[in-house]
Structures are given as structure tokens and as C-alpha cells.
Scaffold this motif. Structure first.
Motif, PDB file in Angstrom:
ATOM      1  N   SER A 315      47.475  -0.669  81.081  1.00 11.91           N
ATOM      2  CA  SER A 315      46.728   0.580  81.243  1.00 11.91           C
ATOM      3  C   SER A 315      47.661   1.663  81.757  1.00 11.91           C
ATOM      4  O   SER A 315      48.876   1.517  81.729  1.00 11.91           O
ATOM      5  CB  SER A 315      45.565   0.359  82.218  1.00 11.91           C
ATOM      6  OG  SER A 315      46.067  -0.059  83.486  1.00 11.91           O
ATOM      7  N   ALA A 316      47.072   2.748  82.234  1.00 10.58           N
ATOM      8  CA  ALA A 316      47.824   3.864  82.812  1.00 10.58           C
ATOM      9  C   ALA A 316      47.344   4.090  84.240  1.00 10.58           C
ATOM     10  O   ALA A 316      46.162   3.891  84.552  1.00 10.58           O
ATOM     11  CB  ALA A 316      47.653   5.121  81.976  1.00 10.58           C
ATOM     12  N   HIS A 318      47.806   6.736  87.847  1.00  7.69           N
ATOM     13  CA  HIS A 318      48.292   7.975  88.449  1.00  7.69           C
ATOM     14  C   HIS A 318      47.944   7.915  89.925  1.00  7.69           C
ATOM     15  O   HIS A 318      46.762   7.889  90.301  1.00  7.69           O
ATOM     16  CB  HIS A 318      47.634   9.189  87.788  1.00  7.69           C
ATOM     17  CG  HIS A 318      48.133  10.489  88.346  1.00  7.69           C
ATOM     18  ND1 HIS A 318      47.407  11.643  88.351  1.00  7.69           N
ATOM     19  CD2 HIS A 318      49.332  10.816  88.928  1.00  7.69           C
ATOM     20  CE1 HIS A 318      48.089  12.612  88.906  1.00  7.69           C
ATOM     21  NE2 HIS A 318      49.272  12.121  89.258  1.00  7.69           N
ATOM     22  N   SER A 335      53.109   8.649  87.872  1.00  7.12           N
ATOM     23  CA  SER A 335      52.284   8.376  86.693  1.00  7.12           C
ATOM     24  C   SER A 335      52.969   7.276  85.898  1.00  7.12           C
ATOM     25  O   SER A 335      54.136   7.396  85.534  1.00  7.12           O
ATOM     26  CB  SER A 335      52.131   9.630  85.822  1.00  7.12           C
ATOM     27  OG  SER A 335      51.417  10.628  86.507  1.00  7.12           O
ATOM     28  N   ARG A 337      52.528   4.601  82.495  1.00  4.16           N
ATOM     29  CA  ARG A 337      51.780   4.405  81.239  1.00  4.16           C
ATOM     30  C   ARG A 337      52.350   3.212  80.485  1.00  4.16           C
ATOM     31  O   ARG A 337      53.558   3.083  80.332  1.00  4.16           O
ATOM     32  CB  ARG A 337      51.859   5.657  80.373  1.00  4.16           C
ATOM     33  CG  ARG A 337      51.055   5.562  79.063  1.00  4.16           C
ATOM     34  CD  ARG A 337      51.112   6.876  78.314  1.00  4.16           C
ATOM     35  NE  ARG A 337      50.457   7.925  79.073  1.00  4.16           N
ATOM     36  CZ  ARG A 337      49.142   8.140  79.069  1.00  4.16           C
ATOM     37  NH1 ARG A 337      48.352   7.359  78.352  1.00  4.16           N
ATOM     38  NH2 ARG A 337      48.633   9.129  79.780  1.00  4.16           N
TER      39      ARG A 337
END
Length: 586
Positions: A315-316, A318, A335, A337
Motif C-alpha cells: 500500500s501507500a 504518509h 511518503s 508507495r
């Protein structure tokens, strides 16, 4: 490639030589066989003719009369020919070469053939008596269908082989010429087959080794012209593509190097495939660590945990984290990714923005607003309080009225100074065009000191000006004046009674202006924040002395606008020395 071609040429050469030698042997064998057949036929006819003229009686008697011997000798006219007469058991009773020759020849191949019932027998062998190679031919002699004798005629092979040697040489010469033509034709075919490889392969190798250089094949070959043109076009397009790729790659890496944002990429093996200088700086790692496992290079547990989470969840993320391993507190906006690629390959792209300075500025902004509010509130509250007191009747008392008005005047003056210094700090010297003015430094310093002569006299301070009276400095007066004024004012305010202040300056290539006092001094901890707005070393004393906490902020700000630096050397209880270094204005 050259080894392969050499091998092909050698193999073809060996094959053609083998075929040529084999053809020679086959031709020789064929001619020899045909010659033997023809000679056998000749000898058979000759023996048959003799057989018809000889009576079978002589074979039964094993003896020839003289007239028959002459007849037999007449048939053996050739020097190399030999006639032998035998009985039905293969025993010799007459031989043209040796009249005394007797004995059995029943073990000879040609005689065995007759004794076994063959129409004739032949053999090619070396004679035991003459020691020469002879062709033997034997015919049976029958009477009443019974074998009564054997006629054997022989001839040396050299007798008939020499007659066709010239013909054989002609055939061999013709074969040699034919094989030479065929061999040359085969080598020509090999050369034509290998020509595109010999021409194109080195060019392709150079294209692969030096993709930035375009290569061309200059050959005039009708068969391979289209191939050569295609290779030239391929080389040109590859060179252009490589140069475009290289340019893009250089631009990309230049962009990464100049970015103020940290960027890193982790491949499927957990290696740091790419990391830019800013990220190296943020994580305090070395450039040679690129390519190693990220969990060996990155020492920050929070960041390692986030990377592991992104890989696990695909997933990503932040998130804002604090680096606990850094010497000073570092706040990162991270962040991450997860990027899937073809097959089972993937990458993790990380972008980190250093928010440390932003958070510090936010804190400074909050502190500034709080301090400004507090600083403005104090004199305003005082003014309101005294005004209300006077309106409530205190104005009728002249002594009280005078005392209150003096206090209100001090608060108003302090409020005015505070507002003026805030306005000074809000100015951007880069966007305001100030004129350069020549300043006589000694007279300029004396003028500022005169503004504080009352306080200097009250404290009984000793002022020493060590600069050259003739020094002149060209600068922007509106920015230079607040710098020197605040330094001198701070030195006067924080110097003890009967203290000493030393002012020194020199303007050669660079203006160096020093203000030294023997006041309370500043600790190392406070020196890191002394230029922050509204920051005070001794808040109670500075407020009592009328300070606003903005003087050194103005000094620092305006010095930077003039392209200079501020240095401080201070120790608690020993005083402070402020040094301003400014370049000469052009």
C-alpha cells in the motif's frame, strides 16, 4: 566469428582435397580395372586362337613336337608375353620363357578356376620366377568333354599400362582443373555467405559497446545493400535514442541532486537502488552505502517499520516521524508507495521532506505572536489603568497627575519604540532601493553615543573608540544605522556601573566593527537563540531597562541584508563581544 570462418574454410578445403584425392584413386582404379578387362579379353582371344591350332593329343602326352613348339613360339611374339602349357593336373610340360621349367601350378588362382570347371581363369600377381607383375589368363583344353590340358598366357602389366599413361594424365589434369574450379566456387559461396557477417558483426559490436556513436557501413554490394542500409538506420536511431536517454537520465539525476526533498527507491531484494544527496544528508549516511540492504544502512527504527509495513500491505503511507538517531531533533514528512512491476517484481518509492525548519518557524511564529501580544498588552494596560485613575479624580491632584503622566509618557515611548522596531523587522531590504552613503565611522559612532550620554553618565561608563578617525565606509545608511545603534545600546544597558565599553572598527577590504563590554555575559545555551525575536537572556532586567527583545534580531536581519555576518563571543560574568563583518558596497 573469425575462428568460425577459419574453421569453415579449413573444413571445406579438407573436404575438397579429400574428394580430389578420392577421385584420383577412383579414376585410377576404374582405368586399371577397365584396362585389365580389356587385356584379359585380348589374352583370352589369343589363347583361344592357339587352343584351336593345338591338338589335344599333345596335352595328353605332356610333350610338344618341334613343329608345334614353333607354332607356340610364333604366338608368343611379344617380348613381355609368356605361354605355358599344362596337363589336366596343372603340371607344366612347356614354357616359352624357360624350356626347363616344370612343376605343378595347381595352387595358382587361375589354374584353380580351370580345375574347378570355370570357362577361364585370370589373376594379377607378381611372378615368382620373373619377379614382375603379370596378368595371367588360363583356358581349359577339352577332349570328349574331358579336361586334358590347360593353356596359360601371361603378360607384364607395364606392357599395356604404359600405353594409356598419357590418357590417364590428361584425365587427372582435367579432374584437377575441375576440382580447382569447384573449390574456388565453393570458397566464393562461403565468402558471399560470410560477407554480411564479416561486415555487419563488427559494426553491431561497436554499436553495443559505444551506443552514443553512430556507425555506418560503406559497402557496394547488390546482394546485401538492403541489409547494410537497415543496419546503418538502426545504428543512427540507436545513437539518437541513447543520447536522448542519457540526456534524460542526466536531467533526472541532476534534478534529484538539486531537490530539497529526500528521495530513495528500494528494489525487490531490499537494496537501496537509488538515493539522492538530500536523503543521504537527512539519514546521515554515506554515498557508498547506496546498493546495500536498507535495514543495514537506515538506522531509524520508525522509518524501517514504515518500509516494512508498506511492503507487507502493498500500500501507500504518509506519516510524520521524528528521527531519534539524529544528533538534533529532525522531523520528517515521509511518503512511501508500493510500486508493482511486471511479474513478481516491485519497488518501494520513498519521499521525505525535512519539516524541522518549518516546525521551528511555526513555533517561532507562535512565540512571536505571543510575545508581541504580551509586549503590547503591558504598556497598553498601563496606559488604560492610569487614564481611568486620572478620570476617576486623580487628575485633580497636581503631584499625582504629574507622576502618572510621566509614567504614561514612558509607556507610550516604549510602545512607540516597540512598534517602530517591529516595523523595522518587517522591512525587506531586497525589495527596497536604498541609496549608498559614505559614513565617517568615528563621527558616526560618537553621534550614536551622544544619544545615550545621560545613561552613560548615570552608570559612569568608560567608552573607548579605537577606530581610525579617517575611516569612511560606503553603505546603505537606513540599514547600517540600526545595526550599530542596537549593539551600542545593548552594551550600555547590560554593562554594570563603572563598566567599560570598547568600540573598534576598520574598513579595508571588509568592514569589521566590534563592540565589547564587560557586562553580565551570555551563556552558550542562550547564544544559540540570542537573535530570535523577543528572546531575552534576563527577561526581568531587560524589561526593567526598557528593552523590547528585538534589538539583536534587527542586528542579525539587517546584517544579512547587507551581505555580512554577526559573530558573538561571550561568557557569563565576563561580558560580551559582538563583531560585525560587512563587505564593501559597490
Amino acid at each position: 566469428m573469425k575462428k568460425r570462418q577459419r574453421f569453415e574454410y579449413i573444413l571445406v578445403g579438407l573436404m575438397m582435397a579429400t574428394l580430389f584425392i578420392g577421385s584420383i584413386f577412383l579414376t585410377n582404379y576404374f582405368f586399371k580395372k577397365e584396362l585389365l578387362i580389356q587385356q584379359e579379353s585380348y589374352l583370352q582371344k589369343k589363347a583361344q586362337l592357339l587352343k584351336e591350332q593345338l591338338s589335344s593329343v599333345w596335352f595328353e602326352q605332356n610333350e610338344l613336337p618341334p613343329d608345334q613348339k614353333n607354332l607356340v613360339a610364333h604366338f608368343a611374339t611379344e617380348e613381355n608375353e609368356r605361354l605355358t602349357l599344362m596337363n589336366n593336373h596343372g603340371d607344366i610340360f612347356y614354357d616359352t620363357s624357360d624350356a626347363d621349367l616344370h612343376g605343378s601350378r595347381s595352387n595358382r588362382p587361375e589354374i584353380k578356376a580351370i580345375l574347378s570347371g570355370a570357362d577361364f581363369g585370370s589373376a594379377l600377381r607378381e611372378s615368382a620366377t620373373l619377379h614382375k607383375e603379370l596378368l595371367y589368363l588360363a583356358l581349359p583344353v577339352y577332349q570328349n568333354n574331358e579336361l586334358v590340358g590347360i593353356i596359360r598366357i601371361s603378360e607384364e602389366t607395364t606392357q599395356f599400362s604404359n600405353s594409356i599413361q598419357s590418357f590417364r594424365r590428361y584425365i587427372l589434369f582435367t579432374l584437377g582443373i575441375l576440382f580447382l574450379i569447384i573449390t574456388a566456387f565453393v570458397f566464393l559461396l562461403l565468402h558471399q555467405k560470410n560477407e554480411p557477417l564479416v561486415t555487419v558483426l563488427p559494426v553491431l559490436k561497436k554499436i553495443v559497446k559505444y551506443p552514443d556513436e553512430a556507425r555506418s557501413i560503406i559497402q557496394d554490394s547488390p546482394e546485401w545493400n538492403e541489409l547494410y542500409q537497415t543496419v546503418n538506420l538502426l545504428s543512427q536511431q540507436m545513437s539518437q535514442t541513447y543520447l536522448a536517454y542519457t540526456s534524460t537520465d542526466e536531467q533526472f539525476h541532476a534534478l534529484l541532486d538539486e531537490l530539497m526533498i529526500g528521495v530513495f527507491i528500494i528494489d525487490i531484494d531490499g537494496k537501496l537502488e537509488l538515493i539522492n544527496p538530500k536523503m543521504l544528508e537527512i539519514l546521515s549516511i554515506q554515498a557508498e552505502d547506496a546498493g546495500k540492504d536498507y535495514f543495514e544502512v537506515i538506522q531509524e527504527p520508525a522509518l524501517i517499520h514504515l518500509i516494512h509495513q508498506v511492503v507487507t500491505e502493498k500500500s501507500a503511507l504518509h506519516q510524520e516521524i521524528k528521527l531519534t538517531t539524529a544528533p538534533n531533533e529532525v522531523i520528517l514528512d515521509v511518503s512511501l508507495r508500493f510500486i508493482e512491476e511486471a511479474g513478481n517484481h516491485y519497488q518501494v518509492l520513498g519521499i521525505a521532506y525535512d519539516l524541522t525548519r518549518v516546525r521551528q518557524l511555526e513555533k517561532m511564529q507562535k512565540d512571536f505572536v505571543s510575545n508581541v501580544s504580551h509586549e503590547l498588552k503591558t504598556p497598553v494596560t498601563s496606559l488604560l489603568g492610569f487614564t481611568e485613575t486620572l478620570l476617576d479624580g486623580a487628575k485633580d491632584d497636581p503631584e499625582t497627575l504629574t507622576q502618572f503622566l510621566e509614567i504614561m509618557q514612558q509607556d507610550a515611548t516604549r510602545l512607540q519604540q516597540l512598534i517602530q522596531e517591529i516595523l523595522q523587522l518587517s522591512r525587506d531590504g531586497k525589495n527596497i532601493a536604498y541609496d549608498n552613503q559614505e559614513i565617517e565611522l568615528y563621527a558616526f559612532t560618537e553621534e550614536i553615543l551622544r544619544s545615550y550620554r545621560k545613561l552613560i553618565k548615570e552608570k559612569n561608563l568608560t567608552i573607548n573608540i579605537l577606530g581610525d578617525k579617517n575611516d569612511v565606509y560606503l553603505t546603505k545608511y537606513e540599514l547600517f544605522y540600526p545595526i550599530i545603534k542596537n549593539l551600542i545600546e545593548n552594551a550600555i544597558q547590560y554593562s554594570p556601573n563603572e563598566g567599560e565599553i570598547t568600540i573598534d572598527f576598520s574598513s579595508h577590504d571588509t568592514l569589521i566593527y566590534t563592540v565589547k563590554d564587560n557586562g553580565i555575559g551570555i551563556s552558550l545555551e542562550d547564544q544559540e537563540r540570542i537573535f530570535e525575536r523577543f528572546y531575552r537572556v534576563d527577561k526581568a532586567r531587560s524589561r526593567h531597562s526598557g528593552g523590547t527583545g528585538l534589538g539583536l534580531s534587527i542586528v542579525h536581519n539587517y546584517t544579512e541584508l547587507l551581505g555580512g555576518t554577526v559573530l558573538i563571543d561571550s561568557h557569563l560574568g565576563l561580558g560580551s563581544t559582538f563583531t560585525i563583518k560587512l563587505p564593501k558596497s559597490k
